[in-house]
Design a protein around this motif. Structure first.
Motif, PDB file in Angstrom:
ATOM      1  N   SER A  53      -0.896  14.632   0.843  1.00 45.61           N
ATOM      2  CA  SER A  53      -2.355  14.707   0.987  1.00 45.61           C
ATOM      3  C   SER A  53      -2.884  16.123   0.815  1.00 45.61           C
ATOM      4  O   SER A  53      -4.078  16.315   0.625  1.00 45.61           O
ATOM      5  N   ASP A  83       0.683   5.084   0.687  1.00 45.19           N
ATOM      6  CA  ASP A  83      -0.147   6.063   1.388  1.00 45.19           C
ATOM      7  C   ASP A  83       0.375   7.468   1.104  1.00 45.19           C
ATOM      8  O   ASP A  83       1.471   7.836   1.537  1.00 45.19           O
ATOM      9  N   TYR A 107       0.826  -1.209   0.000  1.00 39.84           N
ATOM     10  CA  TYR A 107       0.000   0.000   0.000  1.00 39.84           C
ATOM     11  C   TYR A 107       0.864   1.264   0.000  1.00 39.84           C
ATOM     12  O   TYR A 107       1.776   1.413   0.814  1.00 39.84           O
ATOM     13  N   ARG A 122      -6.570   8.602  -1.830  1.00 38.21           N
ATOM     14  CA  ARG A 122      -5.721   8.930  -0.679  1.00 38.21           C
ATOM     15  C   ARG A 122      -4.495   8.027  -0.659  1.00 38.21           C
ATOM     16  O   ARG A 122      -3.516   8.317   0.031  1.00 38.21           O
ATOM     17  N   GLY A 123      -4.551   6.962  -1.396  1.00 40.28           N
ATOM     18  CA  GLY A 123      -3.459   6.013  -1.515  1.00 40.28           C
ATOM     19  C   GLY A 123      -3.928   4.874  -2.405  1.00 40.28           C
ATOM     20  O   GLY A 123      -5.082   4.865  -2.839  1.00 40.28           O
ATOM     21  N   GLU A 155       1.279   9.667   4.189  1.00 38.81           N
ATOM     22  CA  GLU A 155       2.562   9.394   4.828  1.00 38.81           C
ATOM     23  C   GLU A 155       3.715  10.042   4.075  1.00 38.81           C
ATOM     24  O   GLU A 155       4.722  10.422   4.666  1.00 38.81           O
TER      25      GLU A 155
END
Length: 393
Positions: free
Chosen positions: A306, A299, A297, A313-314, A302
């Protein structure tokens, strides 16, 4: 394999921070870690076709157009993976808001964020038509002629010599909703010569050719109306990445690329000792399981992205891991070359021949919806970002 390689490098950064040796070598490891992180982010930006992440946006103050949200949801699933590659014309869609405030129905769009190398496939002017004011509801006219002009001379835009007709059609006076006009050639000319981008002028006339009162047929200006009804220019383009990306790329049995052709060097991990240990652990795990697809994943929060990425969002890039032991079964989706290599390795006919590798044999694209530096909303499709399946090659 590119996103996985980059993400593994970033995971290596996290491991270095939790190592027992971290406190003893605080300054060295910290500096090295920052260098690795900076290089990893730089490489990831290159994957997404950017030099720097958009920095001017303060999220929450700007909302993406509903049209762009709907388009994203049409072409991508909840994780951003492309539903059908044929749904989108080109690989990039950009939306621009009006930069001009005029008493007339006039618009100006800043196209500076579009690269000169991008091929303009289609350009559309989206205007939201309001209902006539109540006092004018019973006008005897039922249709009007709406025309869109390219301004050639700002001092003569109200005469025929100062403008060029781009599109014209009949519109019901009492209707409300979006009206879309195709103006591709005009935008292409503006892209080839920035001096030609003097704006667009919209006129509304009766069927007899008489100019109507602006209160009779009203279009939103973007100043006094909800952001969801702002006029905008929508460009469908192709930035040429797909042709260059696939050129020289190895193909699987289904002609799907099995890896990126971009020559990205391998990123260094923070410590040589830790690299050796992790490599040993990885080799042991390979021997215990057959080639298969596992989650990976990515992200964006992170990574710190964002603030400018709207969706997703990922996403799950997945990665391939496991062994390709002899004999290779069809469930491992081997190529003929991998089968032969496996036989040569098993029979020890030639020294130094390893077993085939577990790699992606099908890759899917993802879609990113984001704000650029000028607060325009962009929908971009990126090839070869998700491992769809794994096989022995």
């Amino acid at each position: 394999m590119l996103p996985a390689a980059i993400w593994i490098s970033m995971v290596g950064l996290a491991i270095s921070r939790s190592s027992p040796n971290y406190l003893g070598n605080h300054f060295t490891v910290e500096n090295e870690s920052e260098e690795v992180r900076s290089e990893a982010i730089k490489r990831l930006l290159e994957v997404f076709g950017m030099e720097d992440p958009p920095a001017t946006l303060v999220r929450g103050h700007k909302q993406p157009p509903q049209y762009m949200l709907d388009l994203y949801n049409t072409v991508a699933d909840v994780d951003g993976v492309t539903k059908d590659p044929t749904l989108l014309e080109g690989n990039t869609v950009r939306s621009f808001f009006n930069k001009l405030h005029s008493e007339q129905i006039e618009f100006l769009f800043n196209l500076s964020t579009v690269a000169k190398s991008e091929k303009i496939l289609t350009a559309e002017l989206h205007l939201f038509k309001l209902r006539p004011q109540e006092s004018l509801t019973f006008t005897r006219h039922h249709f009007c002629q709406v025309s869109v002009y390219q301004v050639l001379d700002s001092s003569k835009k109200n005469v025929s010599q100062g403008k060029k007709l781009l599109s014209s059609r009949l519109v019901p006076i009492h209707s409300t909703g979006w009206e879309v006009f195709t103006i591709t050639q005009a935008v292409r000319s503006c892209m080839s010569d920035e001096g030609r981008n003097l704006g667009l002028l919209v006129t509304v006339r009766t069927l007899a050719g008489v100019q109507t009162d602006l209160k009779t047929v009203r279009f939103t200006s973007g100043r006094n109306h909800h952001h969801s009804k702002q006029p905008m220019l929508v460009l469908f383009t192709d930035d040429g990445r797909q042709a260059g990306f696939l050129e020289g790329t190895p193909k699987g049995s289904d002609d799907s690329p099995v890896g990126p052709s971009l020559p990205f060097p391998r990123l260094p991990l923070p410590s040589a000792n830790r690299r050796i240990t992790r490599s040993h652990d990885y080799d042991e795990s390979i021997e215990k399981m057959p080639c298969q697809r596992l989650p990976l994943y990515v992200d964006f929060e992170e990574i710190g992205w964002s603030g400018w990425i709207v969706s997703p969002r990922g996403y799950n890039a997945y990665h391939c891991k496991g062994s390709c032991p002899f004999p290779l079964g069809q469930n491992m989706r081997p190529t003929n070359h991998a089968t032969v290599q496996s036989i040569i390795n098993a029979l020890k006919l030639t020294k130094g021949i390893e077993t085939p590798c577990c790699v992606p044999d099908k890759l899917f694209s993802i879609n990113l919806l984001y704000f650029d530096d000028d607060e325009n909303v962009v929908l971009k499709q990126y090839d070869d970002m998700v491992a769809g399946s794994c096989g022995c090659h």
